[in-house]
Design a protein around this motif. Structure first.
Motif, mmCIF file in Angstrom:
data_model
loop_
_atom_site.group_PDB
_atom_site.id
_atom_site.type_symbol
_atom_site.label_atom_id
_atom_site.label_comp_id
_atom_site.label_asym_id
_atom_site.label_seq_id
_atom_site.Cartn_x
_atom_site.Cartn_y
_atom_site.Cartn_z
ATOM 1 N N ALA A 129 0.827 -1.201 0.000
ATOM 2 C CA ALA A 129 0.000 0.000 0.000
ATOM 3 C C ALA A 129 0.864 1.255 0.000
ATOM 4 O O ALA A 129 0.741 2.113 -0.885
ATOM 5 C CB ALA A 129 -0.922 -0.013 1.210
ATOM 6 N N LEU A 130 1.774 1.361 0.981
ATOM 7 C CA LEU A 130 2.566 2.573 1.169
ATOM 8 C C LEU A 130 4.031 2.210 1.356
ATOM 9 O O LEU A 130 4.368 1.345 2.174
ATOM 10 C CB LEU A 130 2.082 3.343 2.404
ATOM 11 N N ASP A 131 4.900 2.901 0.629
ATOM 12 C CA ASP A 131 6.348 2.714 0.774
ATOM 13 C C ASP A 131 6.978 4.076 1.014
ATOM 14 O O ASP A 131 6.853 4.987 0.193
ATOM 15 C CB ASP A 131 6.928 2.070 -0.482
ATOM 16 N N PHE A 132 7.650 4.233 2.169
ATOM 17 C CA PHE A 132 8.278 5.499 2.551
ATOM 18 C C PHE A 132 9.789 5.322 2.672
ATOM 19 O O PHE A 132 10.263 4.267 3.086
ATOM 20 C CB PHE A 132 7.750 5.982 3.906
ATOM 21 N N ARG A 133 10.502 6.401 2.339
ATOM 22 C CA ARG A 133 11.952 6.424 2.538
ATOM 23 C C ARG A 133 12.416 7.851 2.811
ATOM 24 O O ARG A 133 11.826 8.817 2.337
ATOM 25 C CB ARG A 133 12.698 5.893 1.293
ATOM 26 N N ASP A 134 13.454 7.964 3.625
ATOM 27 C CA ASP A 134 14.279 9.178 3.678
ATOM 28 C C ASP A 134 13.569 10.401 4.254
ATOM 29 O O ASP A 134 13.077 11.269 3.530
ATOM 30 C CB ASP A 134 14.811 9.529 2.282
ATOM 31 N N VAL A 136 5.245 10.811 8.955
ATOM 32 C CA VAL A 136 3.971 10.269 8.494
ATOM 33 C C VAL A 136 3.003 10.094 9.656
ATOM 34 O O VAL A 136 3.363 9.552 10.703
ATOM 35 C CB VAL A 136 4.177 8.902 7.804
ATOM 36 N N THR A 137 1.756 10.520 9.436
ATOM 37 C CA THR A 137 0.656 10.209 10.342
ATOM 38 C C THR A 137 -0.430 9.492 9.556
ATOM 39 O O THR A 137 -0.857 9.957 8.504
ATOM 40 C CB THR A 137 0.072 11.479 10.981
ATOM 41 N N ILE A 138 -0.853 8.347 10.084
ATOM 42 C CA ILE A 138 -1.942 7.573 9.492
ATOM 43 C C ILE A 138 -2.994 7.384 10.569
ATOM 44 O O ILE A 138 -2.679 6.939 11.679
ATOM 45 C CB ILE A 138 -1.440 6.211 8.986
ATOM 46 N N LYS A 139 -4.239 7.745 10.262
ATOM 47 C CA LYS A 139 -5.289 7.557 11.265
ATOM 48 C C LYS A 139 -6.614 7.176 10.620
ATOM 49 O O LYS A 139 -6.898 7.545 9.476
ATOM 50 C CB LYS A 139 -5.451 8.796 12.135
ATOM 51 N N ASP A 140 -7.370 6.389 11.374
ATOM 52 C CA ASP A 140 -8.678 5.922 10.912
ATOM 53 C C ASP A 140 -8.556 5.239 9.552
ATOM 54 O O ASP A 140 -9.328 5.495 8.628
ATOM 55 C CB ASP A 140 -9.663 7.079 10.838
ATOM 56 N N ALA A 141 -7.580 4.336 9.452
ATOM 57 C CA ALA A 141 -7.268 3.684 8.183
ATOM 58 C C ALA A 141 -7.507 2.178 8.276
ATOM 59 O O ALA A 141 -7.478 1.584 9.354
ATOM 60 C CB ALA A 141 -5.828 3.966 7.781
ATOM 61 N N VAL A 142 -7.737 1.571 7.116
ATOM 62 C CA VAL A 142 -7.915 0.129 7.009
ATOM 63 C C VAL A 142 -6.980 -0.390 5.925
ATOM 64 O O VAL A 142 -6.955 0.135 4.802
ATOM 65 C CB VAL A 142 -9.375 -0.225 6.651
ATOM 66 N N PHE A 143 -6.218 -1.431 6.256
ATOM 67 C CA PHE A 143 -5.311 -2.092 5.311
ATOM 68 C C PHE A 143 -5.690 -3.568 5.255
ATOM 69 O O PHE A 143 -5.451 -4.313 6.214
ATOM 70 C CB PHE A 143 -3.859 -1.939 5.748
ATOM 71 N N ASN A 144 -6.293 -3.981 4.153
ATOM 72 C CA ASN A 144 -6.754 -5.360 3.995
ATOM 73 C C ASN A 144 -6.177 -5.989 2.728
ATOM 74 O O ASN A 144 -6.192 -5.375 1.660
ATOM 75 C CB ASN A 144 -8.284 -5.423 3.862
ATOM 76 N N ASP A 145 -5.663 -7.203 2.853
ATOM 77 C CA ASP A 145 -5.329 -8.032 1.687
ATOM 78 C C ASP A 145 -4.355 -7.357 0.726
ATOM 79 O O ASP A 145 -4.528 -7.427 -0.498
ATOM 80 C CB ASP A 145 -6.598 -8.428 0.932
ATOM 81 N N GLY A 203 4.067 -6.003 4.211
ATOM 82 C CA GLY A 203 2.979 -6.310 3.298
ATOM 83 C C GLY A 203 2.077 -5.133 3.005
ATOM 84 O O GLY A 203 1.611 -4.951 1.884
ATOM 85 N N ALA A 204 1.819 -4.294 4.022
ATOM 86 C CA ALA A 204 0.995 -3.099 3.830
ATOM 87 C C ALA A 204 1.846 -1.830 3.791
ATOM 88 O O ALA A 204 1.683 -0.994 2.910
ATOM 89 C CB ALA A 204 -0.054 -2.990 4.937
ATOM 90 N N ILE A 205 2.754 -1.683 4.782
ATOM 91 C CA ILE A 205 3.566 -0.464 4.888
ATOM 92 C C ILE A 205 5.035 -0.841 5.040
ATOM 93 O O ILE A 205 5.404 -1.627 5.925
ATOM 94 C CB ILE A 205 3.143 0.393 6.089
ATOM 95 N N SER A 207 10.094 -9.653 5.482
ATOM 96 C CA SER A 207 9.849 -9.365 6.896
ATOM 97 C C SER A 207 8.721 -8.354 7.086
ATOM 98 O O SER A 207 8.620 -7.375 6.348
ATOM 99 C CB SER A 207 11.125 -8.818 7.544
ATOM 100 N N GLY A 208 7.904 -8.602 8.125
ATOM 101 C CA GLY A 208 6.846 -7.670 8.475
ATOM 102 C C GLY A 208 5.593 -7.866 7.654
ATOM 103 O O GLY A 208 5.384 -7.170 6.656
ATOM 104 N N GLY A 209 4.722 -8.787 8.066
ATOM 105 C CA GLY A 209 3.533 -9.069 7.278
ATOM 106 C C GLY A 209 2.646 -7.861 7.064
ATOM 107 O O GLY A 209 2.065 -7.692 5.987
ATOM 108 N N ALA A 210 2.541 -7.002 8.077
ATOM 109 C CA ALA A 210 1.765 -5.768 7.939
ATOM 110 C C ALA A 210 2.666 -4.548 7.807
ATOM 111 O O ALA A 210 2.456 -3.708 6.940
ATOM 112 C CB ALA A 210 0.831 -5.594 9.138
ATOM 113 N N ILE A 211 3.684 -4.445 8.691
ATOM 114 C CA ILE A 211 4.509 -3.237 8.758
ATOM 115 C C ILE A 211 5.977 -3.615 8.905
ATOM 116 O O ILE A 211 6.329 -4.486 9.710
ATOM 117 C CB ILE A 211 4.102 -2.363 9.962
ATOM 118 N N TYR A 212 6.826 -2.936 8.147
ATOM 119 C CA TYR A 212 8.271 -3.008 8.343
ATOM 120 C C TYR A 212 8.794 -1.598 8.568
ATOM 121 O O TYR A 212 8.422 -0.661 7.848
ATOM 122 C CB TYR A 212 8.982 -3.615 7.135
#
Length: 297
Positions: free
Chosen positions: A151-156, A160-169, A178-180, A207-212
């Protein structure tokens, strides 16, 4: 489209029934996001009315706010209709690329779905900062669902602020998170704060099924991470990070071949309060719930 501050068209309006020959106002909306972005200046807001938009855009160095005015339940950007890998590129806010520079991005009230590429290695959003400036990013009331790519890839140096969000599949193939994925590499600044958000059935063979997270500050408040799958850290994997986790549930996540079905913290400082870590599985190693090196409080 050309826009000057004298025109005062700081708010652009897009509708599925609009036309690119229109003015881009609330009563005369455009038909495509790309035309609005091409005419926008730093600080402008692009408003999407309810509907599904099977289209993409290139921000080309412009700081924008992108809003689904009816909320994420009613406004969708869908990439699934793109028939070739080359036409299905990430939405890229890459400071330094083509001499672009970004200070701010806000995205609210939109569902993002259907992103794919041949090996699941491209995210929906690719967001990169610079060493000598601050890039602040907000995702609020957003859904990332069923993307064959992260979904989201950040670098450098992105804050970042993420709120009231849904990450599915979301499935990021062999890329971390997998998501971020937030890999700050050798930079010293960067932060990811996630509030009131859920992560379900996201996956990576890395590594990191949801977040790395690497070399950043990571804060999670009132989040749920459920049924995510990764090699190391079924839910979250961090390297050289500072983590604060409060009122968060981590359950039923799986590490397929490495450490920690739930949380894998490596060389990290970790503070966990008021949280539940349960029913996570490490199939071929140890640390079903959590494995860490560093400092835990």
């Amino acid at each position: 489209y050309e826009n000057s501050r004298a025109d005062r068209l700081d708010d652009w309006y897009i509708s599925t029934t609009g036309s690119d020959s229109n003015e881009g106002t609330s009563t005369s909306p455009l038909g495509t996001i790309a035309v609005a972005v091409a005419g926008a200046m730093d600080g402008d807001t692009i408003n999407l009315s309810a509907g599904t938009y099977q289209q993409t855009f290139d921000p080309a160095g412009t700081d924008i706010t992108l809003i689904g005015t009816a909320g994420s339940d009613s406004t969708t950007i869908d990439f699934s209709n793109f028939t070739s890998d080359g036409s299905n590129e990430p939405i890229s806010f890459d400071s330094g690329n083509n001499n672009y520079h970004y200070d701010s991005l806000k995205v609210k009230g939109i569902t993002f779905t259907g992103k794919w590429d041949d090996d699941s290695s491209e995210p929906f959003f690719d967001i990169r900062g610079e060493s000598d400036s601050t890039f602040t990013v907000l995702f609020e009331d957003v859904v990332f669902d069923d993307n064959d790519g992260g979904a989201l890839d950040f670098r450098d140096n992105v804050f970042v602020t993420i709120k009231d969000a849904v990450f599915n599949d979301n499935n990021y193939g062999s890329v971390h998170g997998g998501a971020i994925n937030y890999d700050n590499e050798n930079y010293t600044n960067g932060n990811l704060t996630i509030n009131n958000s859920t992560f379900t059935n996201n996956a990576t063979t890395n590594s990191g099924g949801a977040i790395y997270a690497h070399n950043i500050g990571l804060t999670l408040n009132n989040c749920v991470l459920n049924s995510n799958t990764g090699n190391n850290g079924g839910a979250i994997r961090t390297d050289v990070a500072s983590i604060i986790m409060d009122s968060t549930i981590v359950n039923n996540n799986t590490a397929t071949s490495g450490l920690a079905g739930g949380l894998n913290f490596s060389n990290s400082n970790v503070k966990i309060t008021n949280s539940e870590i349960r029913s996570n599985i490490s199939t071929n190693s140890y640390g079903g719930g959590m494995n860490f090196s560093g400092q835990l409080t």
